[in-house]
Design a protein around this motif. Structure first.
Motif, PDB file in Angstrom:
ATOM      1  N   GLY A   1     -35.018 -26.218  -5.921  1.00 49.99           N
ATOM      2  CA  GLY A   1     -34.116 -27.284  -5.512  1.00 49.99           C
ATOM      3  C   GLY A   1     -32.796 -27.233  -6.249  1.00 49.99           C
ATOM      4  N   LEU A   2     -32.830 -26.968  -7.568  1.00 47.81           N
ATOM      5  CA  LEU A   2     -31.599 -26.879  -8.344  1.00 47.81           C
ATOM      6  C   LEU A   2     -30.731 -25.715  -7.872  1.00 47.81           C
ATOM      7  N   LYS A   3     -31.368 -24.593  -7.537  1.00 46.68           N
ATOM      8  CA  LYS A   3     -30.598 -23.455  -7.025  1.00 46.68           C
ATOM      9  C   LYS A   3     -29.931 -23.804  -5.701  1.00 46.68           C
ATOM     10  N   MET A   4     -30.674 -24.470  -4.817  1.00 48.03           N
ATOM     11  CA  MET A   4     -30.106 -24.847  -3.525  1.00 48.03           C
ATOM     12  C   MET A   4     -28.992 -25.879  -3.699  1.00 48.03           C
ATOM     13  N   ALA A   5     -29.170 -26.797  -4.647  1.00 41.50           N
ATOM     14  CA  ALA A   5     -28.116 -27.784  -4.912  1.00 41.50           C
ATOM     15  C   ALA A   5     -26.854 -27.095  -5.425  1.00 41.50           C
ATOM     16  N   GLY A   6     -27.026 -26.090  -6.285  1.00 40.95           N
ATOM     17  CA  GLY A   6     -25.871 -25.344  -6.769  1.00 40.95           C
ATOM     18  C   GLY A   6     -25.123 -24.645  -5.648  1.00 40.95           C
ATOM     19  N   LEU A   7     -25.873 -24.078  -4.694  1.00 38.84           N
ATOM     20  CA  LEU A   7     -25.237 -23.442  -3.543  1.00 38.84           C
ATOM     21  C   LEU A   7     -24.481 -24.471  -2.706  1.00 38.84           C
ATOM     22  N   ALA A   8     -25.060 -25.673  -2.570  1.00 39.07           N
ATOM     23  CA  ALA A   8     -24.391 -26.728  -1.803  1.00 39.07           C
ATOM     24  C   ALA A   8     -23.083 -27.149  -2.470  1.00 39.07           C
ATOM     25  N   VAL A   9     -23.094 -27.237  -3.805  1.00 37.69           N
ATOM     26  CA  VAL A   9     -21.874 -27.588  -4.538  1.00 37.69           C
ATOM     27  C   VAL A   9     -20.802 -26.527  -4.314  1.00 37.69           C
ATOM     28  N   LEU A  10     -21.187 -25.267  -4.399  1.00 43.39           N
ATOM     29  CA  LEU A  10     -20.232 -24.187  -4.159  1.00 43.39           C
ATOM     30  C   LEU A  10     -19.685 -24.237  -2.735  1.00 43.39           C
ATOM     31  N   ALA A  11     -20.546 -24.591  -1.771  1.00 50.19           N
ATOM     32  CA  ALA A  11     -20.101 -24.664  -0.379  1.00 50.19           C
ATOM     33  C   ALA A  11     -19.063 -25.767  -0.184  1.00 50.19           C
ATOM     34  N   VAL A  12     -19.296 -26.929  -0.817  1.00 58.34           N
ATOM     35  CA  VAL A  12     -18.334 -28.031  -0.689  1.00 58.34           C
ATOM     36  C   VAL A  12     -17.012 -27.650  -1.351  1.00 58.34           C
ATOM     37  N   CYS A  13     -17.065 -27.035  -2.521  1.00 57.30           N
ATOM     38  CA  CYS A  13     -15.833 -26.604  -3.196  1.00 57.30           C
ATOM     39  C   CYS A  13     -15.078 -25.590  -2.343  1.00 57.30           C
ATOM     40  N   ALA A  14     -15.813 -24.656  -1.720  1.00 53.30           N
ATOM     41  CA  ALA A  14     -15.174 -23.661  -0.861  1.00 53.30           C
ATOM     42  C   ALA A  14     -14.543 -24.320   0.365  1.00 53.30           C
ATOM     43  N   MET A  15     -15.232 -25.328   0.911  1.00 58.17           N
ATOM     44  CA  MET A  15     -14.703 -26.042   2.076  1.00 58.17           C
ATOM     45  C   MET A  15     -13.393 -26.740   1.727  1.00 58.17           C
ATOM     46  N   TRP A  16     -13.355 -27.382   0.547  1.00 58.48           N
ATOM     47  CA  TRP A  16     -12.135 -28.099   0.157  1.00 58.48           C
ATOM     48  C   TRP A  16     -10.998 -27.125  -0.131  1.00 58.48           C
ATOM     49  N   ALA A  17     -11.344 -25.972  -0.701  1.00 57.14           N
ATOM     50  CA  ALA A  17     -10.321 -24.948  -0.928  1.00 57.14           C
ATOM     51  C   ALA A  17      -9.762 -24.446   0.398  1.00 57.14           C
ATOM     52  N   PHE A  18     -10.620 -24.294   1.392  1.00 56.29           N
ATOM     53  CA  PHE A  18     -10.170 -23.847   2.712  1.00 56.29           C
ATOM     54  C   PHE A  18      -9.260 -24.889   3.350  1.00 56.29           C
ATOM     55  N   PHE A  19      -9.656 -26.167   3.235  1.00 64.68           N
ATOM     56  CA  PHE A  19      -8.834 -27.240   3.809  1.00 64.68           C
ATOM     57  C   PHE A  19      -7.478 -27.343   3.097  1.00 64.68           C
ATOM     58  N   THR A  20      -7.457 -26.937   1.826  1.00 66.09           N
ATOM     59  CA  THR A  20      -6.226 -27.058   1.038  1.00 66.09           C
ATOM     60  C   THR A  20      -5.304 -25.864   1.233  1.00 66.09           C
ATOM     61  N   PHE A  21      -5.881 -24.672   1.278  1.00 57.85           N
ATOM     62  CA  PHE A  21      -5.049 -23.464   1.308  1.00 57.85           C
ATOM     63  C   PHE A  21      -5.184 -22.668   2.605  1.00 57.85           C
ATOM     64  N   GLY A  22      -6.109 -23.081   3.492  1.00 57.97           N
ATOM     65  CA  GLY A  22      -6.331 -22.337   4.724  1.00 57.97           C
ATOM     66  C   GLY A  22      -5.290 -22.616   5.789  1.00 57.97           C
TER      67      GLY A  22
END
Length: 532
Positions: A270-291
């Motif tokens: 569960g902790l590993k999957m949560a970490g992946l989810a955090v990375l996905a949200v950060c990547a999404m916000w980076a895309f919305f900001t710089f994409g």
């Protein structure tokens, strides 16, 4: 354990004075009654001030603002007609509700608890104190979970390492509660406090959008400043004073139990999957900001305002981060079976906020009525005029605010209640002196956290006492206060030095937020006599 109100000395006086205060909800109700009476008196004697930013078109001079009675027909009508709007437009309300919808899932799925257990249990023995302290400060993102999971666990972990368990509890309590505002990331507290700051600015200067990342750099620096302070106090002062742990003095010392159990394979997954989810949200916000199309950057705005949409999106960003991380953990660990469980967790988070909603209702009306009476503006202008005449440096003004906040915290535990009381005057007044709303909020946070750990009126203080008594049965209220006092002094001193240094060096407090701003208007040199 002594009963409330039976302590002697200064602790007893603090306890009795605090217990004599009403619940914060009724405290605001009584403040509203006092505000109404003051507005009537101020209206009758003609209290006035020149508005710092508005010009009277007829005269070409600053517009004169007069105190208005809250018992006037217009204000009585506004109170009853606009009551739903006054409540729902209270800025902290929306910020907190949105963030807590996600944080509630992360807490109820077990993500916060598992993350703290996993971080602390396997900390190197030589670094046990700083690990516990850091997890406590980061655990503030988990709200109450840090108190009920980390603090008792710290006692168990210290005991397992051959150290005094009460020292572990003290270090965890100092990190969680004394370092309440310190963190590496903005979170729920930022949303709450900056919502109140936004409302305070708008009572005087009109539309203002708070940036909940406006203290990000400052609170990150607090984390690294407070960490060695708590480490030193624990290892060099508190643990030597406690001596060697004596099992014969223990109460019902835990021998294992849920807080101390190893993470299961499902929890690790569960902790590993949560970490992946955090990375996905950060990547999404980076895309919305710089994409493409940069939706979170206003390309047409000035350089200072281009990132405004990004700052405004952070509340939604933290909601999504907590929600998806909690959901990912829960699905992998077996805490969430289907979408109905997810909805129940979100609903449960709203149930936990029931008291906050009641408090927000009365606080919203206090802030709004303060604005209707014009007393906030008059006090801010005249207060700024007075302080400007004294010629005090900015760091001295902020030091005074920190000390006042720390003193008030001994009697009123709620961070939001205190800031809702102080902000309507302090924030506009400091703005008129050229200090930013973000700096005012940062100074308040320093004072608010330092005395959390020494007042018996702090809501978790009795719970921490019970945790200590499990390991040392004769550990009393005075024992806990005396144990935590060196932490409080250390945190206050280091927080003051950090604030003074930050102001002197004029460092940015967060993205797009500095210590100083251009004052909204020049202080009048010929303020009417009735305004003084």
């Amino acid at each position: 354990m002594k009963q409330a109100g039976t302590q002697k000395g200064i602790l007893g006086r603090i306890e009795r004075a605090g217990n004599a205060l009403p619940d914060p909800v009724f405290l605001f109700l009584w403040l509203i009654v006092g505000l109404v009476a003051l507005s009537v008196i101020a209206s009758l004697v003609g209290w006035q001030a020149l508005h710092p930013t508005e010009i009277d078109e007829a005269t070409g001079t600053s517009r004169l603002i007069s105190a208005t009675s809250l018992l006037s027909g217009d204000n009585i009508r506004r109170l009853w007609v606009d009551m739903p709007t006054t409540f729902t437009h209270f800025h902290p309300l929306g910020y907190v509700l949105v963030v807590m919808l996600g944080a509630g899932v992360a807490e109820r799925s077990g993500l916060f608890g598992a993350a703290m257990r996993g971080a602390v249990r396997h900390a190197p023995k030589a670094l046990l104190t700083p690990f516990v302290t850091l997890v406590g400060m980061l655990g503030n993102l988990a709200a109450d979970a840090a108190y009920v999971v980390l603090i008792p666990l710290a006692g168990i972990v210290f005991h397992a390492a051959g150290r005094h368990p009460v020292a572990g509890i003290a270090a965890a309590f100092a990190g969680t509660s004394g370092g309440f505002s310190a963190n590496l990331l903005p979170g729920q507290l930022d949303a709450l406090l900056f919502g109140i700051t936004e409302a305070a600015v708008e009572t005087v200067f009109g539309d203002f959008t708070a940036n909940i990342a406006g203290n990000w750099y400052f609170i990150a620096a607090m984390t690294f400043v407070f960490l060695p302070v708590i480490w030193f106090v624990t290892d060099r002062m508190i643990e030597p004073r406690l001596g060697t742990f004596d099992p014969s003095r223990a109460g019902n010392a835990p021998t294992g139990g849920n807080p101390d159990k190893e993470l299961t394979p499902a929890e690790r997954k569960g902790l590993k999957m949560a970490g992946l989810a955090v990375l996905a949200v950060c990547a999404m916000w980076a895309f919305f900001t710089f994409g493409p199309d940069t939706p979170l950057i206003d390309e047409d705005a000035s350089a200072e305002a281009r990132l405004t949409p990004f700052y405004q999106s952070l509340v939604a960003g933290f909601f999504l981060l907590f929600l998806l991380a909690g959901w990912a953990y829960g699905k992998a660990a077996g805490a969430i079976n289907d979408h109905r469980d997810l909805v129940k967790m979100m609903a449960g988070a709203m149930e936990d906020l029931a008291y906050y909603l009641v408090l927000a209702f009365v606080a919203a009306h206090f802030v709004a009525m303060f604005a209707w009476s014009n007393l906030g503006l008059i006090l801010a202008v005249n207060g700024a005029d007075f302080l400007s005449g004294l010629g005090l440096p900015a760091w001295a003004l902020l030091t005074a605010i920190i000390l006042v906040s720390a003193l008030l915290n001994l009697f009123v535990g709620s961070a939001s209640a205190k800031w809702a009381l102080l902000a309507p005057v302090l924030v506009p007044m400091l703005m008129l002196l050229g200090l930013s709303p973000e700096m005012a909020t940062a100074a308040y946070r320093v004072g608010d956290g330092a005395t959390n750990i020494i007042t018996p009126l702090m809501v978790y203080f009795p719970l921490i006492l019970i945790f200590c008594q499990r390991w040392q049965a004769d550990f009393g209220l005075g024992s806990l206060a005396a144990t935590m006092l060196p932490y409080s002094v250390g945190l206050m001193a280091s927080g003051l030095l950090l604030t003074i240094g930050w102001v002197v060096l004029d460092l940015p407090l967060g993205p797009g937020a500095g210590v100083f701003i251009e004052a909204p208007g020049a202080l009048s040199q010929n303020t009417p006599a009735g305004a003084r």
